[in-house]
Design an enzyme around this catalytic site. Structure first.
Site, PDB file in Angstrom:
ATOM      1  N   TYR A  12       0.832  -1.212   0.000  1.00 34.71           N
ATOM      2  CA  TYR A  12       0.000   0.000   0.000  1.00 34.71           C
ATOM      3  C   TYR A  12       0.869   1.265   0.000  1.00 34.71           C
ATOM      4  CZ  TYR A  12      -4.545   2.248   0.444  1.00 34.71           C
ATOM      5  OH  TYR A  12      -5.687   2.984   0.215  1.00 34.71           O
TER       6      TYR A  12
ATOM      7  N   LYS B 276      -3.415   8.178   2.931  1.00 34.23           N
ATOM      8  CA  LYS B 276      -4.677   7.958   3.657  1.00 34.23           C
ATOM      9  C   LYS B 276      -4.563   8.430   5.108  1.00 34.23           C
ATOM     10  CE  LYS B 276      -7.252   5.986   0.406  1.00 34.23           C
ATOM     11  NZ  LYS B 276      -8.216   6.831  -0.321  1.00 34.23           N
TER      12      LYS B 276
HETATM   13  N1  LIG Z   1     -11.319  -0.773  -3.370  1.00 32.68           N
HETATM   14  C1  LIG Z   1     -10.829  -0.855  -2.150  1.00 32.68           C
HETATM   15  O1  LIG Z   1     -10.417  -1.927  -1.696  1.00 32.68           O
HETATM   16  C2  LIG Z   1     -10.800   0.376  -1.283  1.00 32.68           C
HETATM   17  C3  LIG Z   1     -10.688   0.210   0.111  1.00 32.68           C
HETATM   18  C4  LIG Z   1     -10.647   1.350   0.914  1.00 32.68           C
HETATM   19  C5  LIG Z   1     -10.717   2.617   0.343  1.00 32.68           C
HETATM   20  N2  LIG Z   1     -10.820   2.744  -1.024  1.00 32.68           N
HETATM   21  C6  LIG Z   1     -10.898   4.090  -1.592  1.00 32.68           C
HETATM   22  O2  LIG Z   1     -12.153   4.264  -2.222  1.00 32.68           O
HETATM   23  C7  LIG Z   1     -12.046   5.332  -3.159  1.00 32.68           C
HETATM   24  C8  LIG Z   1     -12.703   4.900  -4.465  1.00 32.68           C
HETATM   25  O3  LIG Z   1     -11.928   3.907  -5.111  1.00 32.68           O
HETATM   26  P1  LIG Z   1     -12.538   2.569  -5.736  1.00 32.68           P
HETATM   27  O4  LIG Z   1     -11.860   1.433  -5.068  1.00 32.68           O
HETATM   28  O5  LIG Z   1     -14.003   2.632  -5.773  1.00 32.68           O
HETATM   29  O6  LIG Z   1     -11.921   2.571  -7.214  1.00 32.68           O
HETATM   30  P2  LIG Z   1     -12.418   3.232  -8.600  1.00 32.68           P
HETATM   31  O7  LIG Z   1     -11.284   2.997  -9.539  1.00 32.68           O
HETATM   32  O8  LIG Z   1     -13.733   2.718  -8.980  1.00 32.68           O
HETATM   33  O9  LIG Z   1     -12.534   4.772  -8.243  1.00 32.68           O
HETATM   34  C9  LIG Z   1     -11.434   5.642  -8.165  1.00 32.68           C
HETATM   35  C10 LIG Z   1     -11.892   6.941  -8.795  1.00 32.68           C
HETATM   36  O10 LIG Z   1     -10.901   7.966  -8.630  1.00 32.68           O
HETATM   37  C11 LIG Z   1     -11.037   8.787  -9.767  1.00 32.68           C
HETATM   38  N3  LIG Z   1      -9.868   9.663  -9.928  1.00 32.68           N
HETATM   39  C12 LIG Z   1      -8.545   9.324  -9.918  1.00 32.68           C
HETATM   40  N4  LIG Z   1      -7.798  10.417 -10.204  1.00 32.68           N
HETATM   41  C13 LIG Z   1      -8.669  11.452 -10.389  1.00 32.68           C
HETATM   42  C14 LIG Z   1      -8.524  12.813 -10.741  1.00 32.68           C
HETATM   43  N5  LIG Z   1      -7.316  13.354 -10.960  1.00 32.68           N
HETATM   44  N6  LIG Z   1      -9.638  13.578 -10.854  1.00 32.68           N
HETATM   45  C15 LIG Z   1     -10.857  13.063 -10.654  1.00 32.68           C
HETATM   46  N7  LIG Z   1     -11.073  11.769 -10.330  1.00 32.68           N
HETATM   47  C16 LIG Z   1      -9.982  10.980 -10.216  1.00 32.68           C
HETATM   48  C17 LIG Z   1     -11.183   7.803 -10.912  1.00 32.68           C
HETATM   49  O11 LIG Z   1     -11.703   8.431 -12.063  1.00 32.68           O
HETATM   50  C18 LIG Z   1     -12.147   6.798 -10.298  1.00 32.68           C
HETATM   51  O12 LIG Z   1     -13.470   7.155 -10.592  1.00 32.68           O
HETATM   52  C19 LIG Z   1     -10.549   5.655  -3.272  1.00 32.68           C
HETATM   53  O13 LIG Z   1     -10.255   6.764  -2.441  1.00 32.68           O
HETATM   54  C20 LIG Z   1      -9.907   4.408  -2.695  1.00 32.68           C
HETATM   55  O14 LIG Z   1      -8.607   4.652  -2.194  1.00 32.68           O
HETATM   56  C21 LIG Z   1     -10.866   1.641  -1.840  1.00 32.68           C
END
Ligand SMILES: NC(=O)c1ccc[n+]([C@@H]2O[C@H](COP(=O)([O-])OP(=O)(O)OC[C@H]3O[C@@H](n4cnc5c(N)ncnc54)[C@H](O)[C@@H]3O)[C@@H](O)[C@H]2O)c1
Length: 273
Positions: free
Chosen positions: A157, A164
């Site tokens: 990570y 984060k």
């Molecule tokens: N998937 C997991 O296991 C998990 C766990 C905990 C937290 N998260 C967090 O959840 C959030 C959503 O991620 P996800 O897992 O749904 O993946 P995802 O890929 O579906 O979503 C990530 C989003 O970030 C957007 N993004 C990235 N750079 C950008 C920019 N410059 N401008 C505008 N948008 C931008 C992308 O377009 C995408 O829509 C993130 O913050 C991620 O770190 C994910």
């Protein structure tokens, strides 16, 4: 499981990429509870994915926004103002890091990627909160997504964990700044979920399997479960909660050691393949 918890509330969902996105689980729960939604998307390429999903939830407000640009964030809120006088909530489900640095050692992180990761994954939430708060009345609610890698070291990570941790600290400072105006700010720390962003993290399948075998609920969580927790934090149910990082991770964050009944992960991996 429809309800009226969000009836009369309007809000912006940022970070929808496809129907696997955490933002999609949250958007569905909010729409189901009667919220009116607007969506931002990162670039033209995503518009054809996000458009039909927004339509499914009855939304026709779709605005391009790259959070790396302050102008783009400002334009987003100016556009929102042409549709709505005020806004009740924002969901920030955005994170980014160069995936070549989401494997190997944290200590090898480049200065350039450190800055980009912090800019997109941390600063953007602060900038969005400032713009959103200017359109919010008392009762407004801001939400971002974080991960346990902020609190403990998780394999691969790396710089995202550092980002984060900064994001969770931002949530506390924003909660204090905006609390006087009756605006709340919280984060959900979601367990691992298979999404586009997650696929960039090294050995993600291993991380999912480990969580499934060792979390108190002995399973992983779903986008829908994150959606339900978001509904609590964004609706009046969460009126007394701010500055909080709420874990929606099947309880994994309370575990200190491999469960006695969890099989050796290598055995499981081999059995699957
Ligand atoms: N998937 C997991 O296991 C998990 C766990 C905990 C937290 N998260 C967090 O959840 C959030 C959503 O991620 P996800 O897992 O749904 O993946 P995802 O890929 O579906 O979503 C990530 C989003 O970030 C957007 N993004 C990235 N750079 C950008 C920019 N410059 N401008 C505008 N948008 C931008 C992308 O377009 C995408 O829509 C993130 O913050 C991620 O770190 C994910």
């Amino acid at each position: 499981m429809s309800n009226n918890l969000m009836a009369g509330k309007r809000g912006l969902i940022m970070g929808l990429a496809n129907d696997k996105s955490i933002a999609w689980g949250i958007a569905k729960a909010l729409a189901d509870a009667g919220a009116e939604l607007a969506f931002s998307f990162q670039g033209e390429a995503l518009k054809k994915r996000v458009g039909p999903l927004a339509e499914q939830l009855g939304s026709d407000i779709l605005v391009e926004c790259d959070v790396a640009s302050g102008d783009s964030i400002q334009t987003l809120f100016e556009t929102l103002r042409t549709h709505w006088d005020s806004i009740d909530f924002v969901v920030h489900a955005i994170g980014f890091s160069d995936k070549s640095e989401l494997r190997g050692r944290y200590v090898d992180t480049s200065r350039e990627n450190f800055k980009t990761t912090m800019d997109i994954s941390v600063y953007s939430f602060t900038a969005v909160c400032k713009e959103a708060a200017a359109m919010m009345n008392e009762g407004g609610s801001l939400l971002t997504l974080t991960y346990y890698g902020a609190e403990q070291v998780m394999p691969h990570y790396n710089v995202m964990g550092v980002a984060k941790a900064a994001l969770e600290a931002s949530v506390m400072y924003i909660a204090e700044d905006l609390g006087k105006d009756g605006i709340r700010c919280n984060a959900i720390s979601a367990g691992p979920i298979k999404t586009l962003a997650a696929s960039g993290i090294g050995d993600f399948r291993y991380i999912m399997k480990w969580n499934e075998l060792n979390s108190p609920l002995r399973r992983n969580v779903t986008q829908e479960e994150v959606g339900k927790a978001a509904l609590y934090l964004l609706s009046d149910l969460g009126s007394g909660t701010t500055g909080e990082t709420l874990h929606v991770d099947a309880g994994y964050h309370v575990v200190g050691m491999k469960a006695v009944d969890a099989p050796d992960i290598d055995v499981v991996t081999k059995r699957k393949e």
